[in-house]
Design an enzyme around this catalytic site. Sequence first.
Site, mmCIF file in Angstrom:
data_model
loop_
_atom_site.group_PDB
_atom_site.id
_atom_site.type_symbol
_atom_site.label_atom_id
_atom_site.label_comp_id
_atom_site.label_asym_id
_atom_site.label_seq_id
_atom_site.Cartn_x
_atom_site.Cartn_y
_atom_site.Cartn_z
ATOM 1 N N CYS A 187 0.625 -1.146 -0.112
ATOM 2 C CA CYS A 187 0.011 -0.185 -0.051
ATOM 3 C C CYS A 187 0.686 1.229 0.032
ATOM 4 O O CYS A 187 0.215 2.355 -0.432
ATOM 5 C CB CYS A 187 -0.882 0.012 1.104
ATOM 6 S SG CYS A 187 -2.117 -1.469 1.222
ATOM 7 N N HIS A 192 -3.426 7.450 2.536
ATOM 8 C CA HIS A 192 -3.787 6.146 1.864
ATOM 9 C C HIS A 192 -5.372 5.902 2.590
ATOM 10 O O HIS A 192 -5.465 6.094 3.560
ATOM 11 C CB HIS A 192 -2.724 5.094 2.580
ATOM 12 C CG HIS A 192 -3.259 3.574 2.056
ATOM 13 N ND1 HIS A 192 -3.526 3.342 0.822
ATOM 14 C CD2 HIS A 192 -3.296 2.571 3.019
ATOM 15 C CE1 HIS A 192 -4.067 2.044 0.941
ATOM 16 N NE2 HIS A 192 -3.632 1.405 2.264
ATOM 17 N N ASN A 227 -10.399 -0.161 -0.023
ATOM 18 C CA ASN A 227 -8.686 0.130 -0.001
ATOM 19 C C ASN A 227 -8.208 -0.523 -1.500
ATOM 20 O O ASN A 227 -8.452 -1.747 -1.676
ATOM 21 C CB ASN A 227 -8.182 -0.891 1.190
ATOM 22 C CG ASN A 227 -6.541 -0.624 1.091
ATOM 23 O OD1 ASN A 227 -5.853 -0.255 0.375
ATOM 24 N ND2 ASN A 227 -6.102 -1.084 2.587
HETATM 25 O O1 UT7 Z 1 -3.729 -1.019 3.464
HETATM 26 C C1 UT7 Z 1 -2.931 -1.510 4.627
HETATM 27 C C2 UT7 Z 1 -3.187 -1.039 5.834
HETATM 28 N N1 UT7 Z 1 -4.295 -1.550 6.418
HETATM 29 C C3 UT7 Z 1 -5.081 -0.963 7.453
HETATM 30 O O2 UT7 Z 1 -4.506 -0.063 7.928
HETATM 31 C C4 UT7 Z 1 -6.134 -1.759 8.016
HETATM 32 C C5 UT7 Z 1 -5.970 -1.687 9.423
HETATM 33 N N2 UT7 Z 1 -7.305 -2.308 10.283
HETATM 34 C C6 UT7 Z 1 -8.201 -1.931 10.190
HETATM 35 O O3 UT7 Z 1 -8.710 -1.061 9.274
HETATM 36 C C7 UT7 Z 1 -9.253 -2.433 11.123
HETATM 37 O O4 UT7 Z 1 -8.342 -3.271 12.173
HETATM 38 C C8 UT7 Z 1 -10.227 -3.567 10.422
HETATM 39 C C9 UT7 Z 1 -11.420 -2.702 9.437
HETATM 40 C C10 UT7 Z 1 -9.511 -4.686 9.553
HETATM 41 C C11 UT7 Z 1 -11.032 -4.303 11.585
HETATM 42 O O5 UT7 Z 1 -11.603 -3.441 12.346
HETATM 43 P P1 UT7 Z 1 -11.585 -3.617 14.112
HETATM 44 O O6 UT7 Z 1 -12.366 -2.423 14.738
HETATM 45 O O7 UT7 Z 1 -9.862 -3.549 14.436
HETATM 46 O O8 UT7 Z 1 -12.049 -4.935 14.242
HETATM 47 P P2 UT7 Z 1 -11.259 -6.323 14.731
HETATM 48 O O9 UT7 Z 1 -10.530 -7.043 13.798
HETATM 49 O O10 UT7 Z 1 -11.038 -5.977 16.282
HETATM 50 O O11 UT7 Z 1 -12.797 -6.982 14.916
HETATM 51 C C12 UT7 Z 1 -13.597 -6.988 15.856
HETATM 52 C C13 UT7 Z 1 -14.768 -8.057 15.602
HETATM 53 C C14 UT7 Z 1 -14.242 -9.392 15.902
HETATM 54 O O12 UT7 Z 1 -14.907 -10.270 16.584
HETATM 55 P P3 UT7 Z 1 -14.868 -10.638 17.980
HETATM 56 O O13 UT7 Z 1 -13.616 -11.232 18.122
HETATM 57 O O14 UT7 Z 1 -15.029 -9.194 18.762
HETATM 58 O O15 UT7 Z 1 -15.790 -11.546 18.586
HETATM 59 C C15 UT7 Z 1 -13.968 -10.030 14.425
HETATM 60 O O16 UT7 Z 1 -14.325 -11.305 14.202
HETATM 61 O O17 UT7 Z 1 -15.362 -7.955 14.303
HETATM 62 C C16 UT7 Z 1 -15.357 -9.340 13.838
HETATM 63 N N3 UT7 Z 1 -15.349 -9.002 12.432
HETATM 64 C C17 UT7 Z 1 -16.308 -8.842 11.615
HETATM 65 N N4 UT7 Z 1 -17.628 -8.913 11.989
HETATM 66 C C18 UT7 Z 1 -18.708 -8.382 10.770
HETATM 67 C C19 UT7 Z 1 -14.304 -8.780 11.619
HETATM 68 N N5 UT7 Z 1 -14.551 -8.931 10.181
HETATM 69 C C20 UT7 Z 1 -15.883 -8.912 10.185
HETATM 70 C C21 UT7 Z 1 -16.833 -8.503 9.285
HETATM 71 N N6 UT7 Z 1 -18.288 -8.411 9.894
HETATM 72 N N7 UT7 Z 1 -16.465 -8.189 8.091
#
Ligand code: UT7
Length: 317
Positions: A116, A244, A274
């Site tokens: 990225c 980004h 993204n």
């Molecule tokens: O381009 C390169 C750079 N990339 C980035 O900068 C991405 C950085 N990361 C992010 O943008 C975020 O971390 C995400 C958008 C990927 C995820 O958001 P988050 O608030 O960090 O969520 P999380 O990964 O901590 O997940 C929270 C919950 C989890 O469930 P539990 O463990 O709390 O029960 C996940 O399993 O959300 C769940 N989850 C989803 N639920 C519904 C993960 N993906 C999904 C989904 N739909 N698509």
Amino acid sequence: MPLRSVIAGCGGCLPAQVVTNEELAARHGLDTSDAWIRERSGITRRHFAGPGETAASMGAEAARRALAQAGIEAGEVDAVIVATATPDSAFPATAVHIQRLLGVTRGFGFDVSAACTGFIYALAIADSMLRTGQARCALVIGTEVYSRILDWTDRGTCVLFGDGAGAVVLRAEERADGRGILSTHLHADGRHADILHVEGTTGPLRMAGREVFKHAVTKLAAVVEEALAANGLPREAVDWLVPHQANIRIIEAMGRKLGLPPEQVVVTVDRHANTSAASVPLALAEAVEDGRIRKGDLVLLEAIGGGLTWGAALLRF
Ligand code: UT7
């Protein structure tokens, strides 16, 4: 007068196929919701390449638009530098495919792999080469088809990415008015290679989202401060942040960190998702096209991605 790399034109290309969060969830039977995707990432929809659309074809189209905006013929281009993690082939480089599609027959072309952050890396390389006289007119392109490297059973990643391309024409000019790239700042730390990577050469992509998020907010904040300090400029001098486009929460945090009102932060993640190396040049092209970014504005670009790699560029448009 100092030799500067000046952006003479910008262009973007998005494939015709638009897929909303609901459509994506239904198409792949994902246990997710429009509300979750919007709330956690800010994404509402994305574009996906159709049959025959590739990193080279989209990159060439973005380049044509950038050349048209610059009023420059393809024959003047003597360098094509392409950032992509999803090339058409291992070789020739996507840059060379794009050269052929545009009818460029001189100079050189190669690809850059920095995920990225790829566009910032490509811009930094082009800037160095222009200022040292190795080229006069460069096309710098970010182009990606992440839809071809996603795991459609992994809801934590497959909802976050889209396809597209963005390009700039960079020209070496002797300028006394301060326009051009002021500085670029590149970083990589392979200790974090595992938290965002593509398995082998064809995928799928794997990401530990929460960990990448934490690195993003701290490393991006540090690199934008580094860019401002290198130029002895205060935060208030920045007219536009073109970040980004991975997550609206990261983008908003960066805007707050710089003390910029939301109107001075360019956002496309809601409509593009993204697009990795394409996200910064696509956002730049949109804000130039609609008249927000004007000649003389101070523009700050930043990105972070797999590697981890991260970087920033400060330029007077
Ligand atoms: O381009 C390169 C750079 N990339 C980035 O900068 C991405 C950085 N990361 C992010 O943008 C975020 O971390 C995400 C958008 C990927 C995820 O958001 P988050 O608030 O960090 O969520 P999380 O990964 O901590 O997940 C929270 C919950 C989890 O469930 P539990 O463990 O709390 O029960 C996940 O399993 O959300 C769940 N989850 C989803 N639920 C519904 C993960 N993906 C999904 C989904 N739909 N698509």
